[in-house]
Write a protein that holds these residues in place. Sequence first.
Motif, PDB file in Angstrom:
ATOM      1  N   PHE A  55       0.849  -1.186   0.000  1.00 12.63           N
ATOM      2  CA  PHE A  55       0.000   0.000   0.000  1.00 12.63           C
ATOM      3  C   PHE A  55       0.890   1.242   0.000  1.00 12.63           C
ATOM      4  CE2 PHE A  55      -4.227  -1.600   2.045  1.00 12.63           C
ATOM      5  CZ  PHE A  55      -4.413  -2.429   0.950  1.00 12.63           C
ATOM      6  N   LYS A  56       0.859   1.992  -1.101  1.00  6.88           N
ATOM      7  CA  LYS A  56       1.595   3.245  -1.184  1.00  6.88           C
ATOM      8  C   LYS A  56       0.634   4.390  -0.881  1.00  6.88           C
ATOM      9  CE  LYS A  56       5.008   1.566  -4.518  1.00  6.88           C
ATOM     10  NZ  LYS A  56       5.616   1.747  -5.866  1.00  6.88           N
ATOM     11  N   VAL A  57       0.835   5.031   0.262  1.00  8.13           N
ATOM     12  CA  VAL A  57      -0.059   6.089   0.735  1.00  8.13           C
ATOM     13  C   VAL A  57       0.493   7.438   0.287  1.00  8.13           C
ATOM     14  CG1 VAL A  57      -1.147   7.119   2.759  1.00  8.13           C
ATOM     15  CG2 VAL A  57      -0.664   4.657   2.714  1.00  8.13           C
ATOM     16  N   GLU A  58      -0.341   8.219  -0.408  1.00 13.58           N
ATOM     17  CA  GLU A  58       0.135   9.501  -0.947  1.00 13.58           C
ATOM     18  C   GLU A  58      -1.017  10.490  -1.048  1.00 13.58           C
ATOM     19  OE1 GLU A  58       1.457   8.990  -4.985  1.00 13.58           O
ATOM     20  OE2 GLU A  58      -0.066   7.463  -5.363  1.00 13.58           O
ATOM     21  N   HIS A  59      -0.658  11.779  -1.137  1.00 13.78           N
ATOM     22  CA  HIS A  59      -1.657  12.806  -1.373  1.00 13.78           C
ATOM     23  C   HIS A  59      -2.010  12.849  -2.864  1.00 13.78           C
ATOM     24  CE1 HIS A  59      -0.554  14.942   2.562  1.00 13.78           C
ATOM     25  NE2 HIS A  59      -1.828  14.597   2.642  1.00 13.78           N
ATOM     26  N   GLY A 114      -4.836   8.993  -0.932  1.00  8.25           N
ATOM     27  CA  GLY A 114      -5.118   7.787  -1.695  1.00  8.25           C
ATOM     28  C   GLY A 114      -4.101   6.698  -1.403  1.00  8.25           C
ATOM     29  N   ILE A 115      -4.436   5.489  -1.800  1.00  4.26           N
ATOM     30  CA  ILE A 115      -3.528   4.349  -1.676  1.00  4.26           C
ATOM     31  C   ILE A 115      -3.422   3.698  -3.049  1.00  4.26           C
ATOM     32  CG2 ILE A 115      -3.100   2.127  -0.572  1.00  4.26           C
ATOM     33  CD1 ILE A 115      -4.762   3.022   1.788  1.00  4.26           C
ATOM     34  N   ASN A 116      -2.198   3.526  -3.526  1.00  8.39           N
ATOM     35  CA  ASN A 116      -1.948   2.965  -4.859  1.00  8.39           C
ATOM     36  C   ASN A 116      -2.705   3.752  -5.927  1.00  8.39           C
ATOM     37  OD1 ASN A 116      -0.501   1.085  -3.432  1.00  8.39           O
ATOM     38  ND2 ASN A 116      -1.946  -0.597  -3.731  1.00  8.39           N
ATOM     39  N   LEU A 139       4.195   7.830   1.683  1.00  6.77           N
ATOM     40  CA  LEU A 139       4.722   8.785   0.710  1.00  6.77           C
ATOM     41  C   LEU A 139       4.210  10.202   0.960  1.00  6.77           C
ATOM     42  CD1 LEU A 139       4.443   6.661  -2.582  1.00  6.77           C
ATOM     43  CD2 LEU A 139       6.416   6.957  -1.070  1.00  6.77           C
ATOM     44  N   LEU A 140       3.523  10.429   2.086  1.00  7.72           N
ATOM     45  CA  LEU A 140       3.114  11.788   2.440  1.00  7.72           C
ATOM     46  C   LEU A 140       4.352  12.605   2.775  1.00  7.72           C
ATOM     47  CD1 LEU A 140       0.026  11.021   4.726  1.00  7.72           C
ATOM     48  CD2 LEU A 140       0.104  11.287   2.238  1.00  7.72           C
ATOM     49  N   HIS A 141       4.323  13.879   2.483  1.00  8.52           N
ATOM     50  CA  HIS A 141       5.523  14.703   2.657  1.00  8.52           C
ATOM     51  C   HIS A 141       5.794  15.060   4.112  1.00  8.52           C
ATOM     52  CE1 HIS A 141       5.224  16.161  -1.803  1.00  8.52           C
ATOM     53  NE2 HIS A 141       5.580  14.917  -1.674  1.00  8.52           N
ATOM     54  N   THR A 142       4.730  15.285   4.899  1.00  9.30           N
ATOM     55  CA  THR A 142       4.948  15.773   6.268  1.00  9.30           C
ATOM     56  C   THR A 142       4.176  14.993   7.325  1.00  9.30           C
ATOM     57  OG1 THR A 142       3.161  17.404   5.990  1.00  9.30           O
ATOM     58  CG2 THR A 142       5.396  18.134   5.483  1.00  9.30           C
ATOM     59  N   ILE A 171       4.096   5.731  11.471  1.00  9.12           N
ATOM     60  CA  ILE A 171       4.985   5.543  10.324  1.00  9.12           C
ATOM     61  C   ILE A 171       5.357   6.930   9.796  1.00  9.12           C
ATOM     62  CG2 ILE A 171       5.265   4.420   8.089  1.00  9.12           C
ATOM     63  CD1 ILE A 171       2.804   2.675   8.855  1.00  9.12           C
ATOM     64  N   LEU A 172       6.618   7.279   9.872  1.00  5.78           N
ATOM     65  CA  LEU A 172       7.072   8.605   9.473  1.00  5.78           C
ATOM     66  C   LEU A 172       7.098   8.736   7.953  1.00  5.78           C
ATOM     67  CD1 LEU A 172      10.047   9.080  11.975  1.00  5.78           C
ATOM     68  CD2 LEU A 172       7.739  10.026  12.148  1.00  5.78           C
ATOM     69  N   PRO A 173       7.068   9.964   7.427  1.00  6.10           N
ATOM     70  CA  PRO A 173       7.177  10.162   5.982  1.00  6.10           C
ATOM     71  C   PRO A 173       8.422   9.476   5.424  1.00  6.10           C
ATOM     72  CG  PRO A 173       6.541  12.212   7.029  1.00  6.10           C
ATOM     73  CD  PRO A 173       6.862  11.253   8.138  1.00  6.10           C
ATOM     74  N   GLY A 174       8.247   8.739   4.358  1.00  5.82           N
ATOM     75  CA  GLY A 174       9.355   8.021   3.734  1.00  5.82           C
ATOM     76  C   GLY A 174       9.628   6.659   4.324  1.00  5.82           C
ATOM     77  N   GLN A 175       8.972   6.329   5.440  1.00 11.12           N
ATOM     78  CA  GLN A 175       9.219   5.047   6.084  1.00 11.12           C
ATOM     79  C   GLN A 175       8.221   3.988   5.640  1.00 11.12           C
ATOM     80  OE1 GLN A 175       9.427   5.480  10.366  1.00 11.12           O
ATOM     81  NE2 GLN A 175      11.593   6.018  10.287  1.00 11.12           N
ATOM     82  N   THR A 176       8.552   2.723   5.940  1.00 10.26           N
ATOM     83  CA  THR A 176       7.738   1.564   5.580  1.00 10.26           C
ATOM     84  C   THR A 176       7.476   0.731   6.827  1.00 10.26           C
ATOM     85  OG1 THR A 176       8.600   1.456   3.318  1.00 10.26           O
ATOM     86  CG2 THR A 176       7.682  -0.568   4.214  1.00 10.26           C
ATOM     87  N   PHE A 177       6.275   0.203   6.923  1.00  6.42           N
ATOM     88  CA  PHE A 177       5.922  -0.680   8.047  1.00  6.42           C
ATOM     89  C   PHE A 177       5.108  -1.846   7.488  1.00  6.42           C
ATOM     90  CE2 PHE A 177       3.277  -2.155  11.565  1.00  6.42           C
ATOM     91  CZ  PHE A 177       4.194  -2.244  12.596  1.00  6.42           C
ATOM     92  N   VAL A 178       5.389  -3.058   7.978  1.00  2.00           N
ATOM     93  CA  VAL A 178       4.685  -4.249   7.517  1.00  2.00           C
ATOM     94  C   VAL A 178       3.697  -4.702   8.594  1.00  2.00           C
ATOM     95  CG1 VAL A 178       4.887  -6.630   6.703  1.00  2.00           C
ATOM     96  CG2 VAL A 178       6.664  -4.953   6.118  1.00  2.00           C
ATOM     97  N   TYR A 179       2.400  -4.676   8.253  1.00  3.88           N
ATOM     98  CA  TYR A 179       1.368  -5.207   9.144  1.00  3.88           C
ATOM     99  C   TYR A 179       1.197  -6.697   8.850  1.00  3.88           C
ATOM    100  CZ  TYR A 179      -0.010  -0.475  10.516  1.00  3.88           C
ATOM    101  OH  TYR A 179      -0.024   0.800  11.025  1.00  3.88           O
ATOM    102  N   ARG A 180       1.380  -7.515   9.867  1.00  5.90           N
ATOM    103  CA  ARG A 180       1.179  -8.961   9.743  1.00  5.90           C
ATOM    104  C   ARG A 180      -0.062  -9.332  10.547  1.00  5.90           C
ATOM    105  NH1 ARG A 180       6.825  -8.245   9.828  1.00  5.90           N
ATOM    106  NH2 ARG A 180       7.842  -9.166   7.992  1.00  5.90           N
ATOM    107  N   ILE A 181      -1.137  -9.638   9.851  1.00  5.99           N
ATOM    108  CA  ILE A 181      -2.420  -9.867  10.493  1.00  5.99           C
ATOM    109  C   ILE A 181      -3.033 -11.158   9.968  1.00  5.99           C
ATOM    110  CG2 ILE A 181      -2.886  -7.415  10.890  1.00  5.99           C
ATOM    111  CD1 ILE A 181      -4.563  -7.386   8.386  1.00  5.99           C
TER     112      ILE A 181
END
Length: 508
Positions: A55-59, A114-116, A139-142, A171-181
């Motif tokens: 999931f790429k999260v962006e404005h 949005g996502i993707n 991918l949010l800037h701030t 999750i900070l801007p530019g960072q990645t986190f993996v949810y394992r559910i």
Amino acid sequence: MNSLFLIPITLLVLAAIYGNGASVPPHRPPKILPKSEVGVDCICDPTDNPCRCEFKVEHLLTMIYNDSGKIWLVEPCNGYLCLRGQENQGRQLTEPEQARVITADGNVSRLVIGINGKFPGPRIDAFENQELEITVVNLLHTDTITIHFHGLHQVGRPWMDGVPYVTQCPILPGQTFVYRIKADPIGTSFYRADIADQHSMGLYGPVIVRRLQPEQGYSAEIIVTLQDWNHVMDAATAYQRMVSQQFDLGTGEPIGTTMSVDTANFSRFEFQSGLINGKGRYWMNINENNGSPLEKFVVKEGEIIRFRIIGAMTQYPMRVYIEGQSITLRGSDCYNLDARGVQSIIVHPGERYDFSFMFGSADRKQFLLIAETIETRESHGGYHAAEAIIEIGSLNGTVNPNPPNNKVICLNRTCDIFNCPFRFPGTTKENCLNFNNVSNEEKGIDPDIVKSVDDEYFFNFGFPGPHLNAPGSVNGREFVFPVSPLLTQPDKLKTQCTDVDCIESTCK
């Protein structure tokens, strides 16, 4: 036994049941609307273990059409989208072109999340007890983000629940986190942002968990996400308006709160439009709208359709119905219910309901699926609803892409409304039902276990403070975010309020 080997065995058993040469029935209904997008939605194969998605999260911006790098501003035009500017002379977009535009309510071009590249976010479609790995890229800037999977049980893995500073660091801007559910329980759920009001900007999406065995009785499925929309407020602005004051930017006068039929007041998050799957119309008054395109579902006569309704609203409960029809309630929050015919279902934020419906012998080409807020029309003087077009594809005729609204809900009959938050709906033509009027058809549930109480706790929810500025508190304590997640680093807590400190004169 490793669960990875159970799935092929299940497929072999199904093949044996259906005989040599017979096709194994699909694990999903033959038709699911909206259709999934390859590379965008997270559609799991039953043999995937784990099922991995990114999931790429962006404005993103609404009402913008990108034609191979050339950017155009678009506007609503009677149920369609048209290009703006003298060069184009209002050219109407084709359906494939229109599908590439995020519209929301079409009122202005505004910032969303949005996502993707999708608004609202992609669908997660998995199977019971399937392991999921959702890699979230911020991918949010701030802005920081977290994602909460609303309705899924996080037994044994609470640090995957997405609550900032309680179960995880944001999750900070530019960072990645993996949810394992784990995909549990079976049914209709959704994911959403858990920081501030980011989900009001579109950071949410459906989660469907299915049985491995094909579900009988449905030939089609329609997934509906509901959202209350304000086309001028982002997440930070919405919060400031709610704790201070909201004004009409045209007149400069304060905007009052609306109410439901029992005179309960809503907050200052002003409802301007309702969205179904990210699309809706802005009604300037009860008779006029801006002509923004609606979500459309094409069905056939005789199809038994399962509607999955997801309450992704920020604040306003919505009354869901198909104009002029009765629907059959089948499930609530991942629990199957004995079939009960009703006219409408009130869906509150966070709730999910499933109902079934079939157009047996439709007398016209199109109907409206409507989700109107439970605000009284007198308290706002307009028309507050999310809408979608249901087209009967097997019938001849044309479809009006900008149909009139449905001002009369119950006519010449008594309407049963399920999940009323009040006893009396305000008219003798409507009858309120609740969970005392339905039965849970789930097997293996012992009511005596629910009745057994080991401990009893009292929670006093209050909103102290001056008029129009009332922060929430529980048992006299206001929550202050810690600097580290409480679950994994409780020793870092610096804001603990003891009983000695927390008295009327000192506790906030």
